[in-house]
Motif scaffolding. Sequence first.
Motif, PDB file in Angstrom:
ATOM      1  N   ARG A 120      42.543  49.950  37.551  1.00  0.00           N
ATOM      2  CA  ARG A 120      43.279  48.714  37.827  1.00  0.00           C
ATOM      3  C   ARG A 120      44.555  49.029  38.602  1.00  0.00           C
ATOM      4  O   ARG A 120      45.302  49.937  38.254  1.00  0.00           O
ATOM      5  CB  ARG A 120      43.621  48.031  36.500  1.00  0.00           C
ATOM      6  N   SER A 174      37.206  42.662  40.252  1.00  0.00           N
ATOM      7  CA  SER A 174      37.939  41.440  39.946  1.00  0.00           C
ATOM      8  C   SER A 174      39.311  41.464  40.607  1.00  0.00           C
ATOM      9  O   SER A 174      39.935  42.525  40.742  1.00  0.00           O
ATOM     10  CB  SER A 174      38.093  41.295  38.426  1.00  0.00           C
ATOM     11  N   PHE A 176      43.072  39.404  40.208  1.00  0.00           N
ATOM     12  CA  PHE A 176      43.782  38.589  39.219  1.00  0.00           C
ATOM     13  C   PHE A 176      45.253  38.483  39.596  1.00  0.00           C
ATOM     14  O   PHE A 176      45.759  39.244  40.425  1.00  0.00           O
ATOM     15  CB  PHE A 176      43.641  39.194  37.822  1.00  0.00           C
ATOM     16  N   SER A 187      47.744  31.248  35.876  1.00  0.00           N
ATOM     17  CA  SER A 187      47.121  32.564  36.065  1.00  0.00           C
ATOM     18  C   SER A 187      45.688  32.368  36.543  1.00  0.00           C
ATOM     19  O   SER A 187      45.033  31.385  36.186  1.00  0.00           O
ATOM     20  CB  SER A 187      47.135  33.376  34.768  1.00  0.00           C
ATOM     21  N   THR A 189      41.825  34.421  37.822  1.00  0.00           N
ATOM     22  CA  THR A 189      40.965  35.599  37.904  1.00  0.00           C
ATOM     23  C   THR A 189      39.717  35.232  38.694  1.00  0.00           C
ATOM     24  O   THR A 189      39.129  34.177  38.464  1.00  0.00           O
ATOM     25  CB  THR A 189      40.548  36.096  36.509  1.00  0.00           C
ATOM     26  N   SER A 191      36.039  37.080  39.774  1.00  0.00           N
ATOM     27  CA  SER A 191      35.230  38.258  39.478  1.00  0.00           C
ATOM     28  C   SER A 191      33.876  38.199  40.178  1.00  0.00           C
ATOM     29  O   SER A 191      33.311  37.114  40.376  1.00  0.00           O
ATOM     30  CB  SER A 191      34.997  38.384  37.960  1.00  0.00           C
ATOM     31  N   SER A 212      35.191  32.453  38.257  1.00  0.00           N
ATOM     32  CA  SER A 212      36.634  32.310  38.396  1.00  0.00           C
ATOM     33  C   SER A 212      37.200  31.604  37.173  1.00  0.00           C
ATOM     34  O   SER A 212      36.481  30.866  36.484  1.00  0.00           O
ATOM     35  CB  SER A 212      36.987  31.520  39.665  1.00  0.00           C
TER      36      SER A 212
END
Length: 384
Positions: A120, A174, A176, A187, A189, A191, A212
Amino acid sequence: MKKAHNFLGLKSILFLLLFPFMSNGQTNEFNSQSEIKYPQFKFQGLFQGRYLSGFNDGIDAVTGLHHTDGKAVENTFDIKRMRLGATVKLAEHFDVVVLANFADFKSDPKGKVLENAFARYTFNTRVGVMAGQFRPAFGIEEANPADILKSFDYSNQYNEFGNNGWTSFQIGASVFGSFELGKIPVSYTISAVNGNGKDQVSDKDNGKQYSSRLVFEFSKKHNINFGINGGIGEVYNSSVYAVGLDLTADFKLTDKLILQTQLEGKQGINHFLYYSLDTNSRTADIADYQMRGAYFLPNLRYEIKYQKLTAIEFSCRYEYFDRSFKINSNAKQTYTPMAGLEFGKGYTGRVEIGMQLDNYKKNISNSTSYDNKLFIIQFQGRFF
């Protein structure tokens, strides 16, 4: 045509990975790295053991499988999870995460054991990227590890949507981050995953699943968050989809008494069920096989903070789930009342006692679709 479709899918994945590098929000914050020594290691672990005892004759306590041959194991001790994990920080914004569940060795470990295994990189609060094996964001439960759940385990819909590649541990990539919409923190995300579960050699076909999630934080004080989830994909040349909505809210009743609530609903095509059926016993249209469910989980928490006892909790999750509500519907309703004692900070030690009550619209002999009443005592210890 098929090659063109695969090429477009590849371009989508590459864009997902390269998007952070093209972002205007990218910053350079490496000036002080020479003053900090890397790598840095953080280890964590979890043990969950339990005792299960059924109130119904002829039903396995662990699997819920009904037996007419008298061979059911109706009470047993069980190790649910024995996890060990590590987070290795390689640079200020770059880390690698690994998590394994050694309790999976008690049965065939193929496709099990290794849970998290991803790298990450976080550019800033607005953009980050990760790739490997992880849990794609698609609801409340995906954001919560098993050791801080307000019930014994994940919901029925979490497990079934995991079988279909939307939740649980999947292999992919992903993007984010977070931003503000007016005064509302949001927020997100996005993927892209193979969709056939963890620890697989490769994807089962050339199709991918794209999902998402958006979460709107309406009140940080009361933990009021509204989530929207959506996903599309292709499995064996068939189009699939999944959608979901969720809401959390906390109510402080007194200085020490808090009511924490979760509400979540999902619907989608159950391609896992469709392709498990014989071709002669299913329809030609995969869209005929759709799953739908919702649960409500209130948790009453009293922060006692007496010697080593941190808090007492009472919860009761109600869930309605039907894995095929259009064809051969057999809806399942589950009640899970539970009382828990928390010792130490962040559920370092936890003792839970309660029941799981499963009720089906119709019972099917010698299957897991059979009414069951299960008594549970669960103990956990964790370090982090």
